[in-house]
Design an enzyme around this catalytic site. Sequence first.
Site, mmCIF file in Angstrom:
data_model
loop_
_atom_site.group_PDB
_atom_site.id
_atom_site.type_symbol
_atom_site.label_atom_id
_atom_site.label_comp_id
_atom_site.label_asym_id
_atom_site.label_seq_id
_atom_site.Cartn_x
_atom_site.Cartn_y
_atom_site.Cartn_z
ATOM 1 N N GLU A 293 15.645 -34.876 -15.277
ATOM 2 C CA GLU A 293 15.135 -35.928 -14.407
ATOM 3 C C GLU A 293 15.553 -35.706 -12.954
ATOM 4 O O GLU A 293 14.840 -36.091 -12.029
ATOM 5 C CB GLU A 293 15.636 -37.288 -14.926
ATOM 6 C CG GLU A 293 14.871 -38.485 -14.447
ATOM 7 C CD GLU A 293 13.387 -38.497 -14.826
ATOM 8 O OE1 GLU A 293 12.976 -37.723 -15.709
ATOM 9 O OE2 GLU A 293 12.650 -39.279 -14.214
ATOM 10 N N HIS B 48 6.380 -35.495 -9.432
ATOM 11 C CA HIS B 48 7.449 -35.744 -10.399
ATOM 12 C C HIS B 48 7.334 -34.789 -11.598
ATOM 13 O O HIS B 48 8.271 -34.053 -11.923
ATOM 14 C CB HIS B 48 7.363 -37.203 -10.870
ATOM 15 C CG HIS B 48 8.400 -37.592 -11.867
ATOM 16 N ND1 HIS B 48 9.546 -38.266 -11.517
ATOM 17 C CD2 HIS B 48 8.484 -37.383 -13.202
ATOM 18 C CE1 HIS B 48 10.278 -38.460 -12.603
ATOM 19 N NE2 HIS B 48 9.660 -37.932 -13.644
ATOM 20 N N GLU B 49 6.158 -34.799 -12.222
ATOM 21 C CA GLU B 49 5.989 -33.974 -13.425
ATOM 22 C C GLU B 49 6.047 -32.484 -13.085
ATOM 23 O O GLU B 49 6.588 -31.692 -13.855
ATOM 24 C CB GLU B 49 4.679 -34.325 -14.155
ATOM 25 C CG GLU B 49 4.546 -35.785 -14.607
ATOM 26 C CD GLU B 49 5.682 -36.295 -15.489
ATOM 27 O OE1 GLU B 49 6.320 -35.507 -16.211
ATOM 28 O OE2 GLU B 49 5.945 -37.527 -15.442
ATOM 29 N N HIS C 11 9.535 -31.449 -13.137
ATOM 30 C CA HIS C 11 9.996 -31.150 -14.502
ATOM 31 C C HIS C 11 9.514 -29.764 -14.918
ATOM 32 O O HIS C 11 10.255 -28.971 -15.505
ATOM 33 C CB HIS C 11 9.400 -32.151 -15.496
ATOM 34 C CG HIS C 11 10.106 -33.482 -15.560
ATOM 35 N ND1 HIS C 11 11.447 -33.589 -15.829
ATOM 36 C CD2 HIS C 11 9.643 -34.746 -15.417
ATOM 37 C CE1 HIS C 11 11.785 -34.887 -15.844
ATOM 38 N NE2 HIS C 11 10.714 -35.601 -15.595
HETATM 39 ZN ZN LIG Z 1 10.616 -37.712 -15.542
#
Ligand SMILES: [Zn+2]
Length: 502
Positions: A296, A266-267, A270
Site C-alpha cells: 500500500e 494508485h493501482e 501496486h
Molecule cells: Zn491499494
Amino acid sequence: MGVKEAFKKYKETNELVSKYNYANFILGFDVETDCPEKDKERSYEVQDFFRQKALDIILSKETQDNLKYLYDNKELLEEFERKQIEEDYKEVLKLNKIPHDELIKHMQNENRAGLAWKRARINLDYSNFEKELNELISYNFKYIDWMKKEYKHPLDILLDDMEDGFNVAKYDEFFDLIKKDIVPLAKKICSLPKLYNTKLDNMKFDKYKQMKITEEICAMMGYTNQNGCVRETIHPFTNGINSNDVRITTAYDESLFLSNIYSVMHEAGHALYELGQDPRLNETSLFGGTSMGIHESQSRFMENYLGRSYAFTKKLYSILKKEFPEEFSEITVDDLYKYANYVSNQFKRTEADELTYSIHILIRYEVEKALFNKEITPEQISDKFNDLFEEYLGVRPSNKLEGCFQDVHWSSGFGYFPTYALGNAYAAMFYNKMKETLDIDSLMEEGNFAPINEWLDKNVHTFGKSKKNLEIIKDTCNEDFTPKYYIEYLKNKFETIYNIKD
Ligand SMILES: [Zn+2]
C-alpha cells in the site's frame, strides 16, 4: 537424497503449483472483469478446483517431507534458496494448524461472500452477505485459537498475519496520533468553504476521453500493455502473477474525473511494485508484496505523494486542458490542485482525501477491535460503524452501502484495513528519504517517473518477500518505523492549503 537433489524436487513441485496458480490468476481476473454475471458461480467452482489441486500438492506427505528436510538442512542452501524454503515452511506450518475441511470450506465461503457483497449493492439487501460474513467471522475466531499463539488482544493474531511485527498495542499508538492531531484538523477544515472554482463540481467528462488520459498517465508511469492492462470494475484492484504480468482495474465516473485518474495511479503503483521485482523471484514463494503495508505504501506514494502534489497537478492540468479545452477554459492550476486536495467528510473511503483517509481506516480498525474483543456482535457492526463515523467525521451514514459494507474487504479477512493507514506512513518515510537525492517536484512537473521508479525498484521493489517490511524501512530510511513524517506531512500540506495557523 542430498540437499541439492531435494531442492531440485522442491523446484519441480513449485513449478507444478505455480501452473495451477497461473490458471487461477487468469480466472480470478476474468471473473471480476469480463465473465458474464450468469457464469460467475461456475467460474468460482473452477477456481476452487484449481486451488484445491494446488493445495493437495502443497499439503501432500511427499511435498511436506521434502520441505521439512530442506528446512532442517537450510544452512547447506544458498541464501536465495534458503529464503524460499523459509517462506514456504512458514506458510505450510500455518496451513497445517487449520483443520483441512475447515480450510476448504473457508476458501469457498470467501468467494461466495464476495459475490454476495456485489449482489447486495444492487438492491441494498445485505441479508445474504451478512449470513456469509457471520460464517467468516466465526472462522476467524476459530483461526485465532488454532494458531495457538499467545496474544494480548485476539485481533493481534490477524494483524500480525497481514503485517509482520504489528499488533493492537502498536496500531493503537499510531491511531492515537491520528485521533490527537488529524481528527481535530479534519473537523476544522470540513467546516470551511471550498477553495476551488465549483464549476468543477457540475462538469461531465466523457468516459472515452478519460480512457485516453488513463493510457497517457500509465505510459508516463512506465505501466503499459507490455506488462499489464487496465480493465473496469466497481472496486478497482491489482492482480499480478509475475514480473511480466500485473493487471489493474479502474472505475470511470463522468462527473468525477479525478476519481479514475487517482485510482489508476494508485493501482499502477501496486503494479509497478510487482513488476519491479527481481525476475529470479518469478514462480517462487518470494514473489509478491512483502507485506500489505509495503504494498500500500507504493500505491499511495504514486497516488498522493506524487499524484496530488502541486508539481504533478501542473503536468496533469496540461493533459486535461488538451483533452477538455472547453471545460478547463475558466479553471486554473490552483483550482485543480485545491479540487484534488479538497477535504470533505463524505462517506466513501475510496474517494477520501488524504487528510480524512486515515480516519476512515481508524473507524474500521475500531470496529474490528470491538468485534474480536466481543464488545459487539456481528449484528452490531453497522451501528458501531455509524457511531464512530459520527464521532470522528461529524456525519452519520444512512445505510449499509454508505456505511459499514461499502468495502468488500471483510469478505476476505480481518486485520487488513490498518495496513492501509500504515502504508501512508511508510510512504511518507520513503518520500522524505527520496527527497535527499531526487528533486521530486521538478521531475513531476515534467511527468518524469523514471528516476523515481528506479529509486523504488532498487530500495523496495526488487526484494519481493526476500526482505521483511521493517527491514526495508530500516535499510532504506536509516531509521526504525515512525509515523512522525506522515503526521507532519499531512499537517503541513493541509494547513498550508487551507491557510490555517496554529
Ligand atoms: Zn491499494
